[in-house]
Design a protein around this motif. Structure first.
Motif, PDB file in Angstrom:
ATOM      1  N   LYS A 248       0.816  -1.217   0.000  1.00 13.41           N
ATOM      2  CA  LYS A 248       0.000   0.000   0.000  1.00 13.41           C
ATOM      3  C   LYS A 248       0.848   1.266   0.000  1.00 13.41           C
ATOM      4  O   LYS A 248       0.695   2.135  -0.867  1.00 13.41           O
ATOM      5  N   ASP A 249       1.761   1.376   0.958  1.00 11.03           N
ATOM      6  CA  ASP A 249       2.553   2.602   1.068  1.00 11.03           C
ATOM      7  C   ASP A 249       3.569   2.744  -0.057  1.00 11.03           C
ATOM      8  O   ASP A 249       3.832   3.857  -0.530  1.00 11.03           O
ATOM      9  N   LEU A 250       4.173   1.617  -0.469  1.00  9.28           N
ATOM     10  CA  LEU A 250       5.173   1.667  -1.542  1.00  9.28           C
ATOM     11  C   LEU A 250       4.570   1.344  -2.908  1.00  9.28           C
ATOM     12  O   LEU A 250       5.289   1.326  -3.908  1.00  9.28           O
ATOM     13  N   HIS A 251       3.260   1.045  -2.946  1.00  9.87           N
ATOM     14  CA  HIS A 251       2.519   0.803  -4.195  1.00  9.87           C
ATOM     15  C   HIS A 251       3.137  -0.322  -5.027  1.00  9.87           C
ATOM     16  O   HIS A 251       3.204  -0.236  -6.254  1.00  9.87           O
ATOM     17  N   ALA A 252       3.583  -1.379  -4.357  1.00 10.68           N
ATOM     18  CA  ALA A 252       4.167  -2.516  -5.070  1.00 10.68           C
ATOM     19  C   ALA A 252       3.069  -3.481  -5.501  1.00 10.68           C
ATOM     20  O   ALA A 252       2.043  -3.622  -4.827  1.00 10.68           O
ATOM     21  N   SER A 253       3.290  -4.154  -6.619  1.00 10.16           N
ATOM     22  CA  SER A 253       2.335  -5.153  -7.093  1.00 10.16           C
ATOM     23  C   SER A 253       2.386  -6.379  -6.184  1.00 10.16           C
ATOM     24  O   SER A 253       3.286  -6.524  -5.349  1.00 10.16           O
ATOM     25  N   ALA A 254       1.419  -7.281  -6.381  1.00 10.66           N
ATOM     26  CA  ALA A 254       1.385  -8.498  -5.567  1.00 10.66           C
ATOM     27  C   ALA A 254       2.645  -9.324  -5.778  1.00 10.66           C
ATOM     28  O   ALA A 254       3.213  -9.881  -4.828  1.00 10.66           O
ATOM     29  N   ALA A 255       3.109  -9.399  -7.038  1.00  9.23           N
ATOM     30  CA  ALA A 255       4.307 -10.185  -7.335  1.00  9.23           C
ATOM     31  C   ALA A 255       5.540  -9.584  -6.666  1.00  9.23           C
ATOM     32  O   ALA A 255       6.370 -10.303  -6.086  1.00  9.23           O
ATOM     33  N   ILE A 256       5.666  -8.259  -6.738  1.00  8.48           N
ATOM     34  CA  ILE A 256       6.817  -7.588  -6.121  1.00  8.48           C
ATOM     35  C   ILE A 256       6.752  -7.716  -4.599  1.00  8.48           C
ATOM     36  O   ILE A 256       7.769  -7.937  -3.929  1.00  8.48           O
ATOM     37  N   THR A 257       5.549  -7.608  -4.048  1.00  7.31           N
ATOM     38  CA  THR A 257       5.389  -7.767  -2.598  1.00  7.31           C
ATOM     39  C   THR A 257       5.827  -9.156  -2.163  1.00  7.31           C
ATOM     40  O   THR A 257       6.566  -9.319  -1.180  1.00  7.31           O
ATOM     41  N   GLY A 258       5.387 -10.174  -2.903  1.00  2.07           N
ATOM     42  CA  GLY A 258       5.770 -11.543  -2.572  1.00  2.07           C
ATOM     43  C   GLY A 258       7.267 -11.764  -2.667  1.00  2.07           C
ATOM     44  O   GLY A 258       7.873 -12.412  -1.808  1.00  2.07           O
ATOM     45  N   ALA A 259       7.883 -11.214  -3.719  1.00  2.00           N
ATOM     46  CA  ALA A 259       9.330 -11.370  -3.891  1.00  2.00           C
ATOM     47  C   ALA A 259      10.098 -10.657  -2.777  1.00  2.00           C
ATOM     48  O   ALA A 259      11.119 -11.150  -2.290  1.00  2.00           O
ATOM     49  N   THR A 260       9.598  -9.497  -2.362  1.00  2.00           N
ATOM     50  CA  THR A 260      10.257  -8.744  -1.291  1.00  2.00           C
ATOM     51  C   THR A 260      10.218  -9.518   0.016  1.00  2.00           C
ATOM     52  O   THR A 260      11.227  -9.642   0.722  1.00  2.00           O
ATOM     53  N   LEU A 261       9.061 -10.069   0.340  1.00  5.85           N
ATOM     54  CA  LEU A 261       8.937 -10.857   1.565  1.00  5.85           C
ATOM     55  C   LEU A 261       9.741 -12.150   1.460  1.00  5.85           C
ATOM     56  O   LEU A 261      10.293 -12.633   2.455  1.00  5.85           O
ATOM     57  N   GLY A 262       9.817 -12.702   0.249  1.00 10.64           N
ATOM     58  CA  GLY A 262      10.582 -13.929   0.052  1.00 10.64           C
ATOM     59  C   GLY A 262      12.061 -13.761   0.330  1.00 10.64           C
ATOM     60  O   GLY A 262      12.750 -14.725   0.681  1.00 10.64           O
ATOM     61  N   ALA A 263      12.564 -12.533   0.190  1.00  2.00           N
ATOM     62  CA  ALA A 263      13.978 -12.278   0.473  1.00  2.00           C
ATOM     63  C   ALA A 263      14.304 -12.614   1.924  1.00  2.00           C
ATOM     64  O   ALA A 263      15.392 -13.111   2.234  1.00  2.00           O
ATOM     65  N   GLY A 264      13.346 -12.348   2.809  1.00  2.00           N
ATOM     66  CA  GLY A 264      13.564 -12.682   4.211  1.00  2.00           C
ATOM     67  C   GLY A 264      13.707 -14.174   4.412  1.00  2.00           C
ATOM     68  O   GLY A 264      14.574 -14.637   5.158  1.00  2.00           O
ATOM     69  N   SER A 265      12.879 -14.955   3.729  1.00  2.00           N
ATOM     70  CA  SER A 265      12.954 -16.409   3.851  1.00  2.00           C
ATOM     71  C   SER A 265      14.292 -16.937   3.346  1.00  2.00           C
ATOM     72  O   SER A 265      14.871 -17.860   3.929  1.00  2.00           O
ATOM     73  N   ILE A 266      14.796 -16.352   2.265  1.00  2.00           N
ATOM     74  CA  ILE A 266      16.093 -16.783   1.727  1.00  2.00           C
ATOM     75  C   ILE A 266      17.205 -16.492   2.733  1.00  2.00           C
ATOM     76  O   ILE A 266      18.142 -17.281   2.903  1.00  2.00           O
ATOM     77  N   GLY A 267      17.105 -15.366   3.429  1.00  2.00           N
ATOM     78  CA  GLY A 267      18.079 -15.061   4.477  1.00  2.00           C
ATOM     79  C   GLY A 267      18.081 -16.120   5.562  1.00  2.00           C
ATOM     80  O   GLY A 267      19.140 -16.502   6.080  1.00  2.00           O
TER      81      GLY A 267
END
Length: 409
Positions: A248-267
């Motif tokens: 919402k605040d950064l206006h990212a698409s669903a795909a970009i949101t998922g990829a961003t959160l996925g970075a945490g899992s990779i860490g």
């Protein structure tokens, strides 16, 4: 003991494989259950929030008495019984769907009961590791055991999405039931004598008190528990808000949101892979200090994200946070297993889990209130500062030069 030597022990391999199987199945249900509530039962956001909060509530209500139970019974048999119980309870969802009896209260009940059985399974598996791996191999064993939940966080949503898309959410729950049965079968394929001799039993409250007293009168365990409790409180604030912030605040698409959160899992996966080596080099307690003091402050990157390429800043913060948390988890788990008497393992693990899981609903609620009163970015800044500030609990001499190997000498 090396990682390979720990892996070569058949009981440990079976426990690890059972964990991997059940974690992947649970990841599918984690996606399927909210979808059932939203799409089939027209649940509102509050009702879905209750559904997702029930597993944490199970830890808060059941951990302490279950710790006593674990200390008085065979750990492997407890894990098998918990797997069978979770399979049977979870099957109520597809059966109710087939009979047109599916309801939100049933969904809540299944989630809570399954969560209680997960508490039992978790306490037993954390207590069985010192029985199937010698003390010198605890770090490598715990590093290996950290891989299944990390991998499931990365692959679980994708697998869950495919399974739900192919057969629908109610039948996708059957996949989880099958994985529980598979885990139970793996645990049934070996034998181990892991129930230590115990002094005469006391009343339930006395048994619970013994576990709490051990944790909070042990100077280092007390500091670790407080550090984890404060960290989890502020992590829960972030977890409740980061999706809203990115989408919402950064206006990212669903795909970009998922990829961003996925970075945490990779860490987290990377932390599980290299955590054992870091602890072997620096020692368990020193690793706790280094993780918090060196990488703990990177979490401030999360609320500094901005529209467009700024989501990479958020991803970097989540990656570093998950990496730090995973290595910290391996080190502190190995330490507490090494210092706890065998007859107290269940209650010790339960006492710590009760604290660090019990604060999570409070953290999520606090984050929601703060985001409403101020805004999401402000709440995330408070969360990041709180997580970084928890380093004060491990900023003492004890955390700068001790390891399991040194204590054995």
């Amino acid at each position: 003991m090396t990682s390979t030597e720990a892996w070569n022990r058949t009981p440990f391999r079976r426990v690890w494989a059972g964990s991997m199987v059940s974690e992947l199945g649970t990841a599918v249900s984690t996606l399927a259950m909210p979808l059932i509530a939203l799409r089939m039962l027209s649940a509102d956001p509050l009702e879905v929030s209750i559904l997702t909060a029930l597993p944490a509530a199970a830890f808060l209500l059941c951990a302490l008495p279950f710790g006593v139970f674990v200390d008085n019974h065979d750990h492997r048999l407890i894990m098998i019984a918990a797997d069978i119980g979770r399979a049977l309870v979870t099957m109520a969802i597809p059966i109710a769907w087939a009979l047109h009896l599916l309801s939100l209260p049933l969904l809540w009940a299944v989630t809570f009961v399954s969560g209680c059985l997960t508490v039992l399974f978790t306490l037993a598996y954390q207590s069985i590791i010192p029985s199937i791996v010698p003390r010198s191999g605890l770090v490598h064993a715990n590093a290996r055991m950290a891989i299944p939940p990390s991998v499931s966080e990365v692959l679980g949503p994708s697998i869950g999405g495919v399974v739900v898309g192919l057969i629908g959410a109610p039948l996708a729950v059957v996949f989880n039931c099958v994985t529980f049965v598979g885990s139970g079968a793996l645990l049934s394929s070996f034998r181990v004598r892991d129930r230590p001799a115990r002094p005469p039993r006391r009343r339930l409250l006395g048994e619970i008190r013994a576990g709490l007293e051990f944790v909070f009168t042990h100077r280092i365990l007390r500091r670790i528990t407080l550090c984890l409790g404060v960290t989890n409180f502020f992590v829960s604030m972030r977890t409740a808000l980061v999706v809203v912030f990115v989408s919402k605040d950064l206006h990212a698409s669903a795909a970009i949101t998922g990829a961003t959160l996925g970075a945490g899992s990779i860490g987290g996966v990377l932390g599980a892979v290299v955590g054992g080596r870091l602890i072997a080099r620096y020692g368990d307690l020193t690793t706790l200090w280094k993780m918090k003091s060196s990488f703990g402050w990177v979490v401030i990157l999360v609320p500094l994200g901005f529209h467009g390429a700024g989501v990479l800043v958020v991803a970097a913060g989540l990656f570093a946070s998950s990496f730090t948390a995973m290595v910290f988890s391996i080190a502190q788990t190995s330490f507490r297993q090494s210092v706890c008497p065998p007859e107290l393992l269940g209650r010790m693990n339960a006492s710590i889990r009760w604290v660090i899981w019990g604060v999570m609903p409070l953290g999520a609620a606090t984050g929601g209130v703060l985001a409403t009163v101020a805004d999401t970015r402000t709440a995330l800044v408070v969360s990041a500062v709180g997580m970084a500030g928890s380093v004060v609990f491990v900023a003492t001499r004890e955390f700068r030069g001790s390891s399991i190997r040194q204590r054995e000498r």
